[in-house]
Structures are given as structure tokens and as C-alpha cells.
Design a protein around this motif. Structure first.
Motif, PDB file in Angstrom:
ATOM      1  N   LEU A   1       3.705   2.198  -0.674  1.00 21.33           N
ATOM      2  CA  LEU A   1       2.444   1.644  -1.064  1.00 21.33           C
ATOM      3  C   LEU A   1       1.355   2.736  -1.217  1.00 21.33           C
ATOM      4  CD1 LEU A   1       2.333  -1.841   0.354  1.00 21.33           C
ATOM      5  CD2 LEU A   1       2.454  -1.400  -2.292  1.00 21.33           C
ATOM      6  N   ARG A   2       1.502   3.782  -0.054  1.00 19.15           N
ATOM      7  CA  ARG A   2       0.370   4.788   0.016  1.00 19.15           C
ATOM      8  C   ARG A   2       0.908   5.822  -0.854  1.00 19.15           C
ATOM      9  NH1 ARG A   2       1.700   6.432   4.893  1.00 19.15           N
ATOM     10  NH2 ARG A   2       3.049   8.207   4.231  1.00 19.15           N
ATOM     11  N   ARG A   3       2.154   6.222  -1.275  1.00 20.98           N
ATOM     12  CA  ARG A   3       2.412   7.164  -2.251  1.00 20.98           C
ATOM     13  C   ARG A   3       2.254   6.659  -3.879  1.00 20.98           C
ATOM     14  NH1 ARG A   3       2.481  11.224  -3.217  1.00 20.98           N
ATOM     15  NH2 ARG A   3       4.561  11.672  -4.251  1.00 20.98           N
TER      16      ARG A   3
ATOM     17  N   ASP B   1      -6.393  -3.840   3.647  1.00 23.98           N
ATOM     18  CA  ASP B   1      -5.631  -2.643   3.565  1.00 23.98           C
ATOM     19  C   ASP B   1      -4.301  -3.121   2.968  1.00 23.98           C
ATOM     20  OD1 ASP B   1      -5.726   0.604   4.282  1.00 23.98           O
ATOM     21  OD2 ASP B   1      -3.620  -0.284   4.844  1.00 23.98           O
ATOM     22  N   ASN B   2      -3.677  -2.355   1.850  1.00 21.23           N
ATOM     23  CA  ASN B   2      -2.408  -2.536   1.443  1.00 21.23           C
ATOM     24  C   ASN B   2      -1.279  -2.129   2.411  1.00 21.23           C
ATOM     25  OD1 ASN B   2      -3.186  -3.238  -1.017  1.00 21.23           O
ATOM     26  ND2 ASN B   2      -2.549  -1.440  -2.138  1.00 21.23           N
ATOM     27  N   GLU B   3      -1.480  -1.128   3.073  1.00 22.94           N
ATOM     28  CA  GLU B   3      -0.433  -0.673   3.882  1.00 22.94           C
ATOM     29  C   GLU B   3      -0.188  -1.521   4.983  1.00 22.94           C
ATOM     30  OE1 GLU B   3      -0.288   3.583   5.154  1.00 22.94           O
ATOM     31  OE2 GLU B   3      -1.761   3.907   3.626  1.00 22.94           O
TER      32      GLU B   3
ATOM     33  N   PRO C   1       5.050   0.292   3.734  1.00 27.64           N
ATOM     34  CA  PRO C   1       3.652   1.041   3.932  1.00 27.64           C
ATOM     35  C   PRO C   1       3.598   2.507   3.198  1.00 27.64           C
ATOM     36  CG  PRO C   1       4.269  -0.158   5.819  1.00 27.64           C
ATOM     37  CD  PRO C   1       5.471  -0.335   4.932  1.00 27.64           C
ATOM     38  N   MET C   2       4.498   3.201   3.595  1.00 28.51           N
ATOM     39  CA  MET C   2       4.889   4.483   2.917  1.00 28.51           C
ATOM     40  C   MET C   2       4.749   4.268   1.534  1.00 28.51           C
ATOM     41  SD  MET C   2       6.954   6.962   1.465  1.00 28.51           S
ATOM     42  CE  MET C   2       8.695   6.442   1.764  1.00 28.51           C
TER      43      MET C   2
ATOM     44  N   ASP D   1      -2.049  -6.747  -4.710  1.00 30.94           N
ATOM     45  CA  ASP D   1      -3.172  -5.975  -4.264  1.00 30.94           C
ATOM     46  C   ASP D   1      -4.587  -6.525  -4.836  1.00 30.94           C
ATOM     47  OD1 ASP D   1      -3.183  -5.147  -6.888  1.00 30.94           O
ATOM     48  OD2 ASP D   1      -2.457  -2.920  -6.388  1.00 30.94           O
TER      49      ASP D   1
ATOM     50  N   GLY E   1      -0.330   5.004  -4.534  1.00 31.80           N
ATOM     51  CA  GLY E   1      -1.829   5.083  -4.607  1.00 31.80           C
ATOM     52  C   GLY E   1      -2.123   6.561  -4.908  1.00 31.80           C
ATOM     53  N   GLU E   2      -1.184   7.534  -4.063  1.00 29.50           N
ATOM     54  CA  GLU E   2      -1.547   9.005  -4.471  1.00 29.50           C
ATOM     55  C   GLU E   2      -1.014   9.430  -5.902  1.00 29.50           C
ATOM     56  OE1 GLU E   2      -0.688   9.956   0.336  1.00 29.50           O
ATOM     57  OE2 GLU E   2       0.763  10.518  -1.189  1.00 29.50           O
TER      58      GLU E   2
END
Ligand SMILES: Cc1cc2nc3c(=O)[nH]c(=O)nc-3n(C[C@H](O)[C@H](O)[C@H](O)COP(=O)(O)OP(=O)(O)OC[C@H]3O[C@@H](n4cnc5c(N)ncnc54)[C@H](O)[C@@H]3O)c2cc1C
Length: 364
Positions: A243-245, A121-123, A240-241, A146, A247-248
Motif C-alpha cells: 500500500l505504501r509503494r 492510515d492505510n498501512e 502495509p509495504m 481507502d 502511494g509512492e
């Protein structure tokens, strides 16, 4: 002391027989010149420990717009006179032409060893980087890739990267005892994040292949698609935040993103894949790139890490800087380049630089 047309890699090449090296190591180091490194304040994979160009530059010879030649800085760090060196380094060729430089060279470390840590997992990989930095361990490099970049770089370099969603390449250096001690601390932290694989390099050849894969990432990705490489910086704790954004945003814009970057100092390089032959795709890609860079600023970071502002990000400068901050930067350029001739279209929004030049000419 070098002339600035010299390539970055050739500096280490000139001193390594005597046991020295020049630390800043941009992936483009085979081709890029010291002049460009100074203009962009370039960094590289190994700058986490040794700092970027500005931390390894002691003095420059610069030709001013009047034709005068000035010496700024000196032959050692913190040389006398007003400290203008920091102003020149990273000024994107807007203040004068740098012709010579005195660089700090360092003793080569006794040894170095990278360890590969794979995650599903990236995060989680981002959280691991944050914990390593928080623990006060200082590797020379922490690089992140990634899944898309791992696969592409592995095909290119056959580096033996594990098949996983996110990979950290963490390198430490020193004596054998120091390396063992630092790696033990890093592996202990990594194990708290359930890695799918932890593997230390066993030989100089294996280490070279690991770095070849990472340093070839931009070229290797170019073999699979057109892409736009972004460059922004964030506080490591926000990895983490962010990387998640990213992705979104990738889902929202419908464009894939590959992430390969200097994670230890939060210098992100999202690569947005697009099709240059598809009408509208480049514009969509640029729009998404701007959103990612704004995200970096919102996260407490900034628009650039090491590639500068240039033309691409000039319109975003007002997103990061308040009018008074921008005005201070414009005033510096007024002093060195009153007619606004040096790289005039870079760094500042076009309307701003255009007005500034008109004002300066009208005032004469
Ligand atoms: C594949 C690839 C990988 C890269 N990896 C990295 C990386 O890991 N880290 C990193 O920091 N960057 C990286 N870069 C970006 C780039 O290589 C660096 O910014 C590099 O330092 C630029 O040097 P250059 O010689 O190519 O300069 P150029 O691109 O030729 O010029 C850069 C700027 O410097 C100005 N300039 C040039 N000469 C002078 C001079 N004598 N006096 C004043 N201004 C001058 C130019 O006007 C221009 O604005 C990468 C680029 C590529 C294509």
C-alpha cells in the motif's frame, strides 16, 4: 447442475428457499455467467472462508476442439479419473467450451454480521488485516477501502461508512454466540491498532447497505473518473509495504489511485484514475499499472487474483514465469487446442502464441 450461461446470482436464487447458497460472489454476480466464472476462476468478497470457484466446482461438461463432449470431475468433490478439473478452471477459455457444471451449494449460515473498523492510515489498516489472519480467526470476508473509495461509495449507497482514511468491512457468521465470540476477538486485535471507529451492524438493513456500498464500488468510482482496475495478489503480511509503494507510485506518475479490495486473501484492486480525453494519460496509466503488478510479483504474489491475465497482462507473464514454467503452460494448450484457435491472443505474449501456432501448423 447448471447450464453455464446461467448468471452467478441466479444459482443462489434457485436454491435459497431451501436454505442453500452458492458461495463465490463476484461483485459482477448480477450479470456474469457461470461459464465466465469457471474460465476466470472468479472469487468475491465472501471467498476468504469458502474459497473461490475452483473450490466450489465439482464437475464440468466441456466441448473439445474436435467436437467431442467430455465429462471432467463428477457429482462430488475429488471425483474419479485423472484430476483435470483444476486445469480447466481458470484456463481463460483456452482449452475448450464449458457448457454445463456441477456446483457445490452450501447450507446458509444461521446468521452473519459485519463490523466496520475505520483507521486514519492505510498501512495501519493493512497491518490489522495481517494480524487478524495471523491470529487464526477466519471471518467470511475482510474488505478494504481507502479514503477516496469510502467517500465515493458512501455518496452512492449511504451505508453510514465512517469518515476516515481506511476502512475494513469484516464479516463473521454462525450462531449468535459464534458471531459474538469471533467479533470480540477481531475487535480486540483491531483495538491494538488505534482505530478511529469500530461499529457493528445493528440490523439486516444496515448490513445490506454496508455490502451494497462495497459491491457498487467499481460502478460508483466510474461516476467520478475514468479508471483502470488492476487485479493482483500478494501475501497478506506484505499489505502495509505494498500500500505504501502504491502511494509512492501514484505520486511518481501523478495519477490518483483508489484502493478497494479483498484484503483477507491479499487480492488487490488498485483503481488508477486517469482522463481518457487527455492525450498520453491512458498510456501513462497502463505503464503505472504494469509497475504495480510487478510490485505484486516482487512481494511474493502474482499477476492476477480473479480477473485473469487476458490481453492486458499477457506481456507481463515473462516477469512472473521462467521460460520452463511458460513452456509447460504452452504445452497444455497444445494438447487441447493444437491449432491455437481458442482465445489465442490471450494469456501468453503475442509473439509467443504466434510462433506456437506457426510451429503447430508447420508440423502437420
Ligand atoms: C464491475 C465489475 C466487478 C467485478 N467484480 C469481480 C469480483 O468481485 N470477482 C471476480 O472474480 N471478478 C470480478 N469481475 C470480473 C468478471 O466479472 C469475472 O471474471 C466474471 O467471472 C466473468 O464472467 P463473464 O460472464 O462476464 O465472462 P466473460 O467476460 O464473458 O468471459 C470471460 C472469459 O471466459 C471465457 N468464456 C466465456 N464462456 C465460456 C465457455 N462457455 N467456455 C469456456 N470459456 C468461456 C471468455 O472467452 C473469456 O475469456 C468484475 C467485473 C466487473 C465489470
Amino acid at each position: 447442475r447448471v447450464q453455464t450461461g446461467r448468471t452467478n446470482l441466479s444459482v443462489t436464487g434457485a436454491v435459497e428457499e431451501d436454505g442453500f447458497f452458492y458461495a463465490p460472489d463476484p461483485s459482477s454476480q448480477l450479470a456474469c455467467a457461470i461459464a465466465g466464472n469457471i474460465a476466470m476462476n472468479s472469487g468475491g468478497a465472501h471467498c476468504l472462508k469458502y474459497g473461490v470457484t475452483t473450490n466450489n466446482l465439482m464437475g464440468v461438461t466441456m466441448v473439445l476442439m474436435t467436437g467431442e463432449i467430455v465429462e471432467i470431475g463428477g457429482a462430488h468433490l475429488d471425483a474419479g479419473n485423472l484430476d483435470l478439473l483444476g486445469l480447466i478452471c481458470g484456463s481463460e477459455g483456452q482449452l475448450g467450451v464449458v457448457t454445463e457444471a456441477t456446483l457445490r451449494i452450501l447450507h446458509k449460515p444461521e446468521g452473519a454480521r459485519p463490523v466496520l473498523v475505520g483507521f486514519d492510515d492505510n498501512e495501519v489498516a493493512g497491518a490489522c488485516v495481517s494480524d487478524i489472519i495471523k491470529a487464526g480467526v477466519l471471518p467470511v470476508a475482510i474488505e478494504f477501502m481507502d479514503a477516496l473509495c469510502i467517500k465515493t461509495c458512501e455518496e452512492f449507497a449511504q451505508a453510514g461508512y465512517p469518515d476516515c482514511q481506511a476502512l475494513l468491512i469484516i464479516e463473521v457468521e454462525g450462531s449468535e454466540a459464534e458471531i459474538d465470540d469471533q467479533l470480540a476477538r477481531i475487535v480486540k486485535i483491531a483495538n491494538q491498532h488505534n482505530p478511529v471507529e469500530v461499529r457493528e451492524s445493528k440490523s439486516a438493513e444496515e448490513s445490506a447497505a454496508i455490502w451494497l456500498g462495497r459491491k457498487s464500488a467499481f460502478g460508483a468510482m466510474g461516476q467520478i473518473s475514468d479508471y483502470m482496475c488492476l487485479d493482483g495478489t500478494i501475501p497478506v503480511s506484505e499489505l502495509p509495504m505494498v500500500l505504501r509503494r502504491i502511494g509512492e507510485l501514484s505520486d511518481q506518475f501523478g495519477l490518483p489511485v483508489g484502493n478497494v479490495f479483498h484484503a483477507g486473501d491479499g487480492n488487490m484492486h488498485p483503481l488508477i484514475l486517469f482522463d481518457a480525453n487527455k492525450p498520453g494519460d491512458l498510456e501513462l496509466c497502463e505503464e503505472m499499472g504494469a509497475e504495480i503488478l510487478k510490485l505484486c510479483v516482487d512481494a511474493g504474489g502474482c499477476l492476477t487474483g480473479e480477473h485473469g491475465v487476458g490481453i492486458e497482462k499477457r506481456d507481463l507473464m515473462t516477469y512472473q514465469y521462467a521460460p520452463a514454467d511458460l513452456e509447460a503452460q504452452l504445452a497444455v494448450k497444445d494438447v487441447f487446442d493444437p491449432h491455437w484457435l481458442l482465445n489465442a491472443a490471450k494469456v501468453f505474449p503475442l509473439a509467443v502464441s504466434h510462433d506456437r501456432r506457426a510451429e503447430q501448423i508447420a508440423a502437420e
